[in-house]
Motif scaffolding. Structure first.
Motif, short mmCIF file in Angstrom:
data_model
loop_
_atom_site.label_atom_id
_atom_site.label_comp_id
_atom_site.label_asym_id
_atom_site.label_seq_id
_atom_site.Cartn_x
_atom_site.Cartn_y
_atom_site.Cartn_z
N VAL A 154 32.02 4.57 5.67
CA VAL A 154 31.54 5.50 4.66
C VAL A 154 30.99 6.70 5.41
O VAL A 154 30.02 6.58 6.18
CB VAL A 154 30.45 4.86 3.78
CG1 VAL A 154 29.95 5.88 2.75
CG2 VAL A 154 30.99 3.62 3.09
N ARG A 155 31.58 7.86 5.20
CA ARG A 155 31.23 9.03 6.01
C ARG A 155 29.99 9.74 5.48
O ARG A 155 30.00 10.92 5.13
CB ARG A 155 32.42 9.98 6.08
CG ARG A 155 33.64 9.38 6.75
CD ARG A 155 33.45 9.15 8.23
NE ARG A 155 33.58 10.39 8.97
CZ ARG A 155 33.43 10.48 10.29
NH1 ARG A 155 33.12 9.41 10.99
NH2 ARG A 155 33.59 11.62 10.90
N ALA A 156 28.89 9.00 5.42
CA ALA A 156 27.59 9.55 5.05
C ALA A 156 26.57 9.07 6.08
O ALA A 156 26.51 7.87 6.36
CB ALA A 156 27.19 9.11 3.64
N TYR A 157 25.80 9.99 6.63
CA TYR A 157 24.93 9.67 7.75
C TYR A 157 23.53 10.22 7.50
O TYR A 157 23.35 11.41 7.23
CB TYR A 157 25.51 10.25 9.05
CG TYR A 157 26.92 9.74 9.28
CD1 TYR A 157 27.16 8.55 9.94
CD2 TYR A 157 28.02 10.45 8.78
CE1 TYR A 157 28.44 8.06 10.12
CE2 TYR A 157 29.31 9.98 8.96
CZ TYR A 157 29.51 8.78 9.63
OH TYR A 157 30.79 8.30 9.80
N GLY A 158 22.55 9.33 7.58
CA GLY A 158 21.18 9.70 7.28
C GLY A 158 20.56 10.57 8.36
O GLY A 158 21.06 10.67 9.48
N PRO A 159 19.44 11.22 8.01
CA PRO A 159 18.76 12.07 8.99
C PRO A 159 18.10 11.23 10.08
O PRO A 159 17.76 10.07 9.87
CB PRO A 159 17.72 12.80 8.15
CG PRO A 159 17.46 11.88 6.99
CD PRO A 159 18.77 11.21 6.71
N TRP A 160 17.95 11.82 11.24
CA TRP A 160 17.19 11.17 12.31
C TRP A 160 16.53 12.23 13.17
O TRP A 160 16.97 13.37 13.23
CB TRP A 160 18.08 10.27 13.15
CG TRP A 160 19.14 10.95 13.97
CD1 TRP A 160 20.40 11.29 13.56
CD2 TRP A 160 19.04 11.39 15.34
NE1 TRP A 160 21.08 11.91 14.58
CE2 TRP A 160 20.29 11.98 15.69
CE3 TRP A 160 18.03 11.33 16.31
CZ2 TRP A 160 20.53 12.51 16.96
CZ3 TRP A 160 18.27 11.86 17.57
CH2 TRP A 160 19.51 12.44 17.88
N GLU A 161 15.44 11.84 13.81
CA GLU A 161 14.72 12.76 14.69
C GLU A 161 13.96 11.95 15.72
O GLU A 161 13.30 10.96 15.39
CB GLU A 161 13.75 13.64 13.90
CG GLU A 161 13.07 14.69 14.74
CD GLU A 161 12.24 15.66 13.90
OE1 GLU A 161 11.66 16.59 14.49
OE2 GLU A 161 12.17 15.48 12.68
N SER A 162 14.07 12.35 16.98
CA SER A 162 13.35 11.70 18.07
C SER A 162 12.28 12.66 18.60
O SER A 162 12.41 13.88 18.47
CB SER A 162 14.31 11.32 19.20
OG SER A 162 15.19 10.31 18.78
#
Length: 207
Positions: A154-162
């Motif tokens: 499924v080509r949906a990707y959640g936000p991320w931050e390091s």
């Protein structure tokens, strides 16, 4: 096409195995371990298979402590949605490798330069990439790995931050699949393929 790529991966595995501990997993990911100085941690460096030569050249003679697990990912191979091509790596092969190896840190090689510290979230639709809140549904693709294994993406990707790092590297938007690492509690950063060696040297000296 899957069988020819598998043959190529197997040939590369044979060459790598003459020098390093190496393997090929269920998704066709070619991996090998590079041992550094005593101490340090295990870093998984995930890169597209087609960038193998450039990445190996960047790692050649690199000084670091700990261990680097280099993973060369051949995905995507053959999505089946009216011939629509994928525009980049898929989630499942990386998630499988992370759950199996549990590295201390994850470095994701991506087009560009410098350090990727996050991604705002997005989805790929028939009309291209859009924000997650857009009405159009994401693509749902059936992908075949070189080994013949098939899976749904499924080509949906959640936000991320390091967290930011005290380095003088250029900051770029991170790769969209970085949330895979953070979901497992693994500190994750993108590292650009442009001037890759310099970026790796800076990162590994910090850790």
């Amino acid at each position: 096409m899957a069988s020819s790529l598998l043959e190529q991966l197997s040939a590369d595995l044979e060459v790598l195995s003459e020098h390093l501990r190496a393997g090929l997993d269920e998704f066709g990911t070619l991996y090998c371990y590079l041992e550094g100085g005593r101490g340090g941690r295990t870093y998984l460096l995930h890169a597209p298979y087609e960038e193998a030569l450039a990445v190996l050249q960047a790692l050649n003679g690199l000084s670091f402590r700990g261990r680097i697990l280099l993973a060369l990912d051949p995905s995507p191979l053959s999505p089946t949605l009216e011939g629509l091509p994928l525009s980049g790596p898929t989630r499942a092969p990386l998630a499988h490798l992370l759950e199996k190896t549990r590295p201390d840190r994850l470095l994701l090689a991506f087009p560009g330069e410098g350090l990727g510290q996050g991604f705002p979230g997005a989805k790929e639709t028939p009309r291209g990439w859009q924000p997650l809140e857009a009405e159009e549904e994401p693509l749902v693709l059936r992908v075949e790995a070189p080994t013949g294994l098939t899976y749904q993406e499924v080509r949906a990707y959640g936000p991320w931050e390091s967290p930011p790092l005290p380095l003088g590297l250029p900051i770029s938007p991170g790769p969209y699949w970085g949330s895979v690492g953070l979901a497992l509690g693994i500190p994750t950063y993108g590292v650009g393929l442009v001037n890759l060696r310099a970026s790796l040297e800076a990162l590994l000296s910090l850790w």
